[in-house]
Design a protein around this motif. Structure first.
Motif, mmCIF file in Angstrom:
data_model
loop_
_atom_site.group_PDB
_atom_site.id
_atom_site.type_symbol
_atom_site.label_atom_id
_atom_site.label_comp_id
_atom_site.label_asym_id
_atom_site.label_seq_id
_atom_site.Cartn_x
_atom_site.Cartn_y
_atom_site.Cartn_z
ATOM 1 N N PRO A 134 15.512 0.064 11.369
ATOM 2 C CA PRO A 134 14.990 -0.799 10.301
ATOM 3 C C PRO A 134 13.810 -1.627 10.786
ATOM 4 O O PRO A 134 13.731 -1.994 11.958
ATOM 5 C CB PRO A 134 16.190 -1.685 9.951
ATOM 6 N N ASP A 135 12.889 -1.903 9.886
ATOM 7 C CA ASP A 135 11.704 -2.701 10.227
ATOM 8 C C ASP A 135 11.379 -3.576 9.020
ATOM 9 O O ASP A 135 10.789 -3.117 8.044
ATOM 10 C CB ASP A 135 10.527 -1.790 10.577
ATOM 11 N N ASP A 136 11.770 -4.847 9.086
ATOM 12 C CA ASP A 136 11.580 -5.753 7.954
ATOM 13 C C ASP A 136 10.121 -6.138 7.748
ATOM 14 O O ASP A 136 9.755 -6.618 6.668
ATOM 15 C CB ASP A 136 12.399 -7.035 8.153
ATOM 16 N N ALA A 137 9.294 -5.968 8.779
ATOM 17 C CA ALA A 137 7.900 -6.416 8.693
ATOM 18 C C ALA A 137 6.922 -5.276 8.935
ATOM 19 O O ALA A 137 5.839 -5.483 9.471
ATOM 20 C CB ALA A 137 7.656 -7.539 9.691
ATOM 21 N N ALA A 138 7.294 -4.069 8.545
ATOM 22 C CA ALA A 138 6.404 -2.923 8.747
ATOM 23 C C ALA A 138 5.094 -3.139 7.984
ATOM 24 O O ALA A 138 5.095 -3.664 6.869
ATOM 25 C CB ALA A 138 7.081 -1.648 8.268
ATOM 26 N N PRO A 139 3.964 -2.771 8.565
ATOM 27 C CA PRO A 139 2.678 -2.994 7.889
ATOM 28 C C PRO A 139 2.500 -2.083 6.680
ATOM 29 O O PRO A 139 3.143 -1.036 6.573
ATOM 30 C CB PRO A 139 1.654 -2.662 8.980
ATOM 31 N N VAL A 140 1.647 -2.502 5.771
ATOM 32 C CA VAL A 140 1.267 -1.664 4.629
ATOM 33 C C VAL A 140 -0.221 -1.357 4.759
ATOM 34 O O VAL A 140 -0.983 -2.145 5.323
ATOM 35 C CB VAL A 140 1.550 -2.366 3.279
ATOM 36 N N SER A 141 -0.619 -0.214 4.266
ATOM 37 C CA SER A 141 -2.037 0.133 4.297
ATOM 38 C C SER A 141 -2.808 -0.804 3.372
ATOM 39 O O SER A 141 -2.268 -1.317 2.392
ATOM 40 C CB SER A 141 -2.240 1.584 3.871
ATOM 41 N N SER A 142 -4.069 -1.017 3.678
ATOM 42 C CA SER A 142 -4.885 -1.947 2.894
ATOM 43 C C SER A 142 -5.403 -1.290 1.619
ATOM 44 O O SER A 142 -5.892 -0.166 1.642
ATOM 45 C CB SER A 142 -6.071 -2.439 3.729
ATOM 46 N N LEU A 143 -5.276 -2.008 0.508
ATOM 47 C CA LEU A 143 -5.919 -1.636 -0.742
ATOM 48 C C LEU A 143 -6.865 -2.768 -1.137
ATOM 49 O O LEU A 143 -6.714 -3.899 -0.667
ATOM 50 C CB LEU A 143 -4.880 -1.393 -1.841
ATOM 51 N N TYR A 144 -7.818 -2.462 -2.009
ATOM 52 C CA TYR A 144 -8.889 -3.414 -2.278
ATOM 53 C C TYR A 144 -8.997 -3.738 -3.766
ATOM 54 O O TYR A 144 -8.863 -2.871 -4.630
ATOM 55 C CB TYR A 144 -10.220 -2.857 -1.758
ATOM 56 N N LEU A 145 -9.242 -5.023 -4.019
ATOM 57 C CA LEU A 145 -9.468 -5.539 -5.365
ATOM 58 C C LEU A 145 -10.436 -6.709 -5.221
ATOM 59 O O LEU A 145 -10.348 -7.469 -4.246
ATOM 60 C CB LEU A 145 -8.151 -6.001 -5.990
#
Length: 267
Positions: A134-145
């Motif tokens: 388990p990884d509670d703080a896994a990174p997410v890929s960057s999206l842009y707005l």
């Protein structure tokens, strides 16, 4: 002495043994499997480099060129963008409150802040995925707005593997409510597994098509905290009710934006 009528056979002269031939033939046979292994290794390495070049260089460049030649694809302010111009995930939530209040309600809802992208976090999520940790703080890929990547990202793990998880990205807007509290637009999407992008071939999370289910689940979690003062729905926020994100994963929605006002806390 030879007897009449008999032929005496003389033993043939012994042939010299070519020890060099005896020694080298087995060695030659032994080298063949090694040669095949070496050739196979070269093919695998070459294929890996070819995939990396296509997935992370050629495909993103080709898509960026396509976007430039089709500027109408940029006229979608209600959909996020990837770093190389692909349409990203649709916006489906709006939260109103300060950043501190936002952090507080997400923590109370058992959603965790995602780690920043980087070599250390990337290696950690890769190891956790392979080893089913388990990884509670896994990174997410960057999206842009609004020309920038997400300001905040939260996730809630599912089971013991970061292959699948709930997550939401949030962007702070320039708008405020009558009390002067900022509005945050967000995209809540469920990662159902790890796979290859349909558009670039890069390794990425594959998202579930029903983005309304993730939107509804997020607000269910927020309401259970008791810190959500108001919950309203803006229908027809999306005129387009289906499409594909940057990884080529399909999505569909009823078009509604869920709006939540976080309960004001005493200073």
């Amino acid at each position: 002495m030879n007897q009449p009528g008999r032929t005496t056979l003389r033993p043939a002269d012994p042939q010299p043994i070519n020890r060099h031939t005896m020694d080298t033939e087995p060695e030659t046979n032994k080298r063949k499997p090694h040669g095949r292994t070496k050739w196979l290794t070269k093919v695998i390495v070459a294929s890996l480099f070819l995939w990396l070049a296509v997935a992370y260089l050629a495909a993103p460049w080709a898509w960026e060129l396509y976007i430039r030649r089709h500027p109408d694809l940029d006229d979608q302010p209600r959909i996020t963008r990837t770093s190389d111009g692909h349409p990203g995930d649709p916006l489906n939530v709006e939260l109103i409150g300060s950043e501190a209040q936002l952090q507080q309600i997400m923590k109370a809802a058992d959603w965790y802040s995602a780690a920043a992208l980087g070599l250390k976090s990337d290696l950690k999520i890769a190891a956790d995925t392979v080893l089913s940790r388990p990884d509670d703080a896994a990174p997410v890929s960057s999206l842009y707005l609004f020309g920038r990547k997400e300001d905040l990202a939260f996730e809630q793990p599912v089971g013991d593997n970061p292959r699948h998880r709930h997550h939401v990205r949030l962007w702070k807007t320039d708008e405020v409510n009558p009390e002067g509290r900022p509005k945050w637009l967000g995209s809540a999407v469920y990662d159902k597994r790890v796979g290859l992008s349909h558009t670039t071939g890069q390794i990425t999370h594959v998202t579930a098509a029903d983005i309304d289910a993730e939107r509804d689940y997020l607000f269910q979690c927020l309401e259970q905290t008791g810190q959500l003062a108001e919950h309203s729905i803006e229908p027809n926020f999306h005129q387009q009710h289906d499409g594909y994100n940057g990884g080529g994963d399909p999505w569909h929605t009823d078009g509604s934006l869920y709006i939540g006002v976080i309960r004001a806390t005493e200073p």
